[in-house]
Each structure stands twice: as C-alpha cells, then as structure tokens.
Design a protein around this motif. Structure first.
Motif, mmCIF file in Angstrom:
data_model
loop_
_atom_site.group_PDB
_atom_site.id
_atom_site.type_symbol
_atom_site.label_atom_id
_atom_site.label_comp_id
_atom_site.label_asym_id
_atom_site.label_seq_id
_atom_site.Cartn_x
_atom_site.Cartn_y
_atom_site.Cartn_z
ATOM 1 N N ARG A 51 -2.289 -4.261 -8.186
ATOM 2 C CA ARG A 51 -1.983 -4.405 -6.759
ATOM 3 C C ARG A 51 -3.160 -5.009 -5.992
ATOM 4 O O ARG A 51 -2.958 -5.819 -5.085
ATOM 5 C CB ARG A 51 -1.595 -3.055 -6.160
ATOM 6 C CG ARG A 51 -0.262 -2.561 -6.661
ATOM 7 C CD ARG A 51 0.107 -1.247 -6.028
ATOM 8 N NE ARG A 51 1.321 -0.713 -6.599
ATOM 9 C CZ ARG A 51 2.035 0.245 -6.026
ATOM 10 N NH1 ARG A 51 1.660 0.757 -4.864
ATOM 11 N NH2 ARG A 51 3.124 0.690 -6.611
ATOM 12 N N LEU A 52 -4.374 -4.602 -6.345
ATOM 13 C CA LEU A 52 -5.543 -5.164 -5.682
ATOM 14 C C LEU A 52 -5.657 -6.654 -5.971
ATOM 15 O O LEU A 52 -5.915 -7.458 -5.066
ATOM 16 C CB LEU A 52 -6.812 -4.426 -6.118
ATOM 17 C CG LEU A 52 -8.112 -4.918 -5.485
ATOM 18 C CD1 LEU A 52 -8.053 -4.806 -3.962
ATOM 19 C CD2 LEU A 52 -9.289 -4.127 -6.050
ATOM 20 N N ALA A 53 -5.437 -7.041 -7.209
ATOM 21 C CA ALA A 53 -5.505 -8.464 -7.573
ATOM 22 C C ALA A 53 -4.426 -9.255 -6.839
ATOM 23 O O ALA A 53 -4.677 -10.368 -6.352
ATOM 24 C CB ALA A 53 -5.347 -8.631 -9.085
ATOM 25 N N GLU A 54 -3.236 -8.678 -6.713
ATOM 26 C CA GLU A 54 -2.140 -9.338 -5.994
ATOM 27 C C GLU A 54 -2.520 -9.527 -4.521
ATOM 28 O O GLU A 54 -2.290 -10.588 -3.943
ATOM 29 C CB GLU A 54 -0.883 -8.490 -6.120
ATOM 30 C CG GLU A 54 0.368 -9.144 -5.603
ATOM 31 C CD GLU A 54 1.584 -8.276 -5.885
ATOM 32 O OE1 GLU A 54 2.087 -7.649 -4.926
ATOM 33 O OE2 GLU A 54 2.019 -8.211 -7.046
ATOM 34 N N TYR A 55 -3.095 -8.505 -3.926
ATOM 35 C CA TYR A 55 -3.534 -8.608 -2.530
ATOM 36 C C TYR A 55 -4.628 -9.652 -2.374
ATOM 37 O O TYR A 55 -4.587 -10.486 -1.455
ATOM 38 C CB TYR A 55 -4.034 -7.253 -2.018
ATOM 39 C CG TYR A 55 -4.765 -7.374 -0.714
ATOM 40 C CD1 TYR A 55 -4.070 -7.586 0.476
ATOM 41 C CD2 TYR A 55 -6.154 -7.313 -0.665
ATOM 42 C CE1 TYR A 55 -4.739 -7.730 1.676
ATOM 43 C CE2 TYR A 55 -6.838 -7.453 0.525
ATOM 44 C CZ TYR A 55 -6.132 -7.663 1.703
ATOM 45 O OH TYR A 55 -6.798 -7.819 2.875
ATOM 46 N N GLU A 56 -5.623 -9.626 -3.267
ATOM 47 C CA GLU A 56 -6.733 -10.569 -3.156
ATOM 48 C C GLU A 56 -6.274 -12.008 -3.347
ATOM 49 O O GLU A 56 -6.843 -12.923 -2.756
ATOM 50 C CB GLU A 56 -7.827 -10.205 -4.156
ATOM 51 C CG GLU A 56 -8.566 -8.933 -3.754
ATOM 52 C CD GLU A 56 -9.538 -8.429 -4.809
ATOM 53 O OE1 GLU A 56 -9.425 -8.837 -5.988
ATOM 54 O OE2 GLU A 56 -10.412 -7.620 -4.449
ATOM 55 N N ALA A 57 -5.223 -12.213 -4.135
ATOM 56 C CA ALA A 57 -4.696 -13.569 -4.354
ATOM 57 C C ALA A 57 -3.958 -14.084 -3.119
ATOM 58 O O ALA A 57 -3.922 -15.296 -2.881
ATOM 59 C CB ALA A 57 -3.773 -13.578 -5.563
#
Length: 80
Positions: A51-57
């Motif tokens: 989820r963090l990677a999705e948000y950062e992308a």
C-alpha cells in the motif's frame, strides 16, 4: 444460559454482555500497552509495504477523508 467458552475466566459467563465487553476492552488495553510485544504477521507487513508503494507511485490517486466521509453520509442518507 449460553455455553461457557473453554478457557474463559471463572464467572465471565455470569456477567452481562455490557460487563463482558468492558472486561474484554480492559484486556485489550493491557495488551495494547505493550505494543512492541504484539506479533505482526508477515503478510500484514507485506500488505503495508504494498500500500505504501502504491501511494508513493501515485500520491494524488486517492481521495481525502472528507470526500469519503461525504460520500458515505450521502449513501447512508438515501437508505433511510
């Protein structure tokens, strides 16, 4: 009378539902006070990383809490 749950403390089943909820809440607060000892399953950590990677992308892809709350309030109002 309900069947006693195996492993419940003596007298627990004699409490009202409200008292049982208060008891369980108290237990949870004791556990939460030692949060560094609470095990976190690896799949939880993996999901948080995903989820963090999705948000950062795409940090602007989501909606604000205010938008979500307004939508929920509208949906609930139409159900009445």
């Amino acid at each position: 009378m309900q069947r006693a749950i195996q492993g419940s403390p003596p007298g627990f089943d004699d409490l009202t539902v409200h008292e049982q909820i208060e008891y369980v809440q108290g237990l949870w607060e004791r556990i939460a006070a030692r949060e560094d000892e609470v095990p976190v399953p690896e799949w939880h950590r993996a999901e948080l990383d995903r989820r963090l990677a999705e948000y950062e992308a795409a940090p602007n892809a989501g909606r604000s809490w205010e938008q979500v709350e307004a939508d929920l309030c509208t949906r609930l109002a139409t159900r009445r």
